[in-house]
Design a protein around this motif. Sequence first.
Motif, PDB file in Angstrom:
ATOM      1  N   ILE A 241       0.843  -1.202   0.000  1.00 37.45           N
ATOM      2  CA  ILE A 241       0.000   0.000   0.000  1.00 37.45           C
ATOM      3  C   ILE A 241       0.879   1.254   0.000  1.00 37.45           C
ATOM      4  O   ILE A 241       0.612   2.218  -0.725  1.00 37.45           O
TER       5      ILE A 241
ATOM      6  N   LEU B 193       2.557  -9.038   4.189  1.00 34.00           N
ATOM      7  CA  LEU B 193       3.019  -8.358   5.396  1.00 34.00           C
ATOM      8  C   LEU B 193       4.068  -9.213   6.109  1.00 34.00           C
ATOM      9  O   LEU B 193       3.901 -10.435   6.237  1.00 34.00           O
ATOM     10  N   ARG B 194       5.111  -8.542   6.607  1.00 33.35           N
ATOM     11  CA  ARG B 194       6.095  -9.231   7.445  1.00 33.35           C
ATOM     12  C   ARG B 194       5.431  -9.733   8.702  1.00 33.35           C
ATOM     13  O   ARG B 194       4.592  -9.039   9.286  1.00 33.35           O
TER      14      ARG B 194
ATOM     15  N   ALA C 102      -5.842  -5.937   1.164  1.00 33.86           N
ATOM     16  CA  ALA C 102      -5.094  -5.599  -0.049  1.00 33.86           C
ATOM     17  C   ALA C 102      -4.114  -6.743  -0.294  1.00 33.86           C
ATOM     18  O   ALA C 102      -3.644  -7.368   0.662  1.00 33.86           O
TER      19      ALA C 102
ATOM     20  N   LYS D  81      -3.803  -2.189  16.297  1.00 32.58           N
ATOM     21  CA  LYS D  81      -4.522  -1.307  15.369  1.00 32.58           C
ATOM     22  C   LYS D  81      -5.638  -0.544  16.103  1.00 32.58           C
ATOM     23  O   LYS D  81      -5.968   0.584  15.712  1.00 32.58           O
TER      24      LYS D  81
ATOM     25  N   ASN E 224       3.014   4.435   8.072  1.00 30.83           N
ATOM     26  CA  ASN E 224       2.321   3.336   7.386  1.00 30.83           C
ATOM     27  C   ASN E 224       2.978   1.983   7.609  1.00 30.83           C
ATOM     28  O   ASN E 224       2.335   0.948   7.409  1.00 30.83           O
TER      29      ASN E 224
ATOM     30  N   ASP F 221      11.972   2.746   4.546  1.00 32.55           N
ATOM     31  CA  ASP F 221      11.610   1.339   4.738  1.00 32.55           C
ATOM     32  C   ASP F 221      12.816   0.587   5.288  1.00 32.55           C
ATOM     33  O   ASP F 221      13.961   0.952   5.054  1.00 32.55           O
ATOM     34  N   LEU F 222      12.513  -0.487   6.012  1.00 32.79           N
ATOM     35  CA  LEU F 222      13.550  -1.386   6.514  1.00 32.79           C
ATOM     36  C   LEU F 222      14.190  -2.138   5.353  1.00 32.79           C
ATOM     37  O   LEU F 222      15.355  -2.521   5.403  1.00 32.79           O
TER      38      LEU F 222
ATOM     39  N   GLY G 178      -9.440  -2.515   4.476  1.00 30.39           N
ATOM     40  CA  GLY G 178      -9.918  -3.860   4.818  1.00 30.39           C
ATOM     41  C   GLY G 178      -8.868  -4.870   4.406  1.00 30.39           C
ATOM     42  O   GLY G 178      -8.105  -5.361   5.239  1.00 30.39           O
TER      43      GLY G 178
ATOM     44  N   ALA H 199      15.798   2.466   6.857  1.00 26.02           N
ATOM     45  CA  ALA H 199      15.868   2.716   8.301  1.00 26.02           C
ATOM     46  C   ALA H 199      14.792   1.918   9.016  1.00 26.02           C
ATOM     47  O   ALA H 199      13.765   1.553   8.425  1.00 26.02           O
ATOM     48  N   ASP H 200      15.054   1.652  10.304  1.00 23.42           N
ATOM     49  CA  ASP H 200      14.074   0.959  11.152  1.00 23.42           C
ATOM     50  C   ASP H 200      13.268   2.030  11.889  1.00 23.42           C
ATOM     51  O   ASP H 200      13.784   2.724  12.754  1.00 23.42           O
ATOM     52  N   VAL H 201      11.980   2.157  11.536  1.00 21.50           N
ATOM     53  CA  VAL H 201      11.187   3.245  12.119  1.00 21.50           C
ATOM     54  C   VAL H 201      10.676   2.925  13.525  1.00 21.50           C
ATOM     55  O   VAL H 201      10.007   3.765  14.135  1.00 21.50           O
TER      56      VAL H 201
ATOM     57  N   THR I 185      -1.042  -7.975  -0.386  1.00 23.11           N
ATOM     58  CA  THR I 185       0.358  -7.717  -0.025  1.00 23.11           C
ATOM     59  C   THR I 185       0.883  -8.917   0.757  1.00 23.11           C
ATOM     60  O   THR I 185       0.125  -9.835   1.080  1.00 23.11           O
TER      61      THR I 185
ATOM     62  N   TYR J  10      -2.208  -8.034  16.821  1.00 20.56           N
ATOM     63  CA  TYR J  10      -2.430  -7.107  15.699  1.00 20.56           C
ATOM     64  C   TYR J  10      -3.677  -6.258  15.956  1.00 20.56           C
ATOM     65  O   TYR J  10      -3.663  -5.038  15.775  1.00 20.56           O
TER      66      TYR J  10
END
Length: 263
Positions: A18, A191-192, A187, A159, A86, A37-38, A185, A58-60, A189, A155
């Motif tokens: 996304i 996700l890690r 998408a 959220k 995000n 992004d990592l 809802g 970078a690790d946010v 992808t 999770y």
Amino acid sequence: MGALDGQTVVFTGAGAGIGRAVVRRYVAEGARVVAVDLSEQVLELTDELGDAVRPLVADVSTWAGNTAAVATALDAWGRLDVFVGNAGITDAARPLEDIPGEQLTGAFGELFGVNVLAPLLGARACLDALIESRGSIIITGSFASTNAAGGGVLYTASKHAVHGVIRQLAYELAPDVRVNGVAPGVAPTRLRGTTALGQTAADSVLDGTREALPLQEIPSVDAYSGLFTMLASRTDGQAMTGVLVTADSGLSVRGIARPGGRV
Ligand SMILES: NC(=O)c1ccc[n+]([C@@H]2O[C@H](COP(=O)([O-])OP(=O)(O)OC[C@H]3O[C@@H](n4cnc5c(N)ncnc54)[C@H](O)[C@@H]3O)[C@@H](O)[C@H]2O)c1
């Protein structure tokens, strides 16, 4: 003329999914973006989008990662208008009873570190610049921000916490900085997962998901870009703060016998 002409953005989780789609849209709308992004995948954005993007690996979930992102924007363009938090990871819908007790503390810290602490660190790091520009903050929530069964307990709790962060920061920062969120809802992808639970990456779309959605289609990753653009826009989003815009393909109005009345 683009909806985001002249605006500069720090955008986390920009390397895939996304986030990557929204960064493309932001640039098309005239924004310049520090894409964080990592994963080194984020470096590909320079080839695609040129000077409008400054990629940063970078690790946010660390303070240093967020201050580096802000410094990159200020060095490059001298101002900051929007922070988008995000980046996210999943627990692959792991129920509490399947999480060994001795792994719970580590898993909680890791997942909340990315999904909740990271947008707080980002908002804090960007704050002075956003107050100066009277800018805005956008955080990615989820169907799981207001409902059960959009993930596992970690999770879902994270959220839900994002929803609280949006509402509280919208209050604290008014009238200078608007704070909103987008709650997708589903998408398509990957996700890690949560390393502390031994997870790698998981498909976000599970078998049977399409049939369960009232709108009966899996939205593409591009489906959410317009909402992120509207919230960042100084014209279209000017009256919005403290809002989590839901785009869940009708999941929260799903029927019992049939997902939608005409399905
Ligand atoms: N895909 C879905 O169905 C869905 C649904 C609802 C909400 N969301 C949310 O959307 C957001 C984007 O997820 P996506 O589905 O595009 O997944 P994605 O994995 O494609 O994108 C997330 C990005 O965040 C990055 N990231 C993770 N941890 C990081 C860290 N510590 N530092 C920097 N970058 C990090 C990842 O490397 C990845 O590029 C997440 O917040 C997710 O919770 C996704």
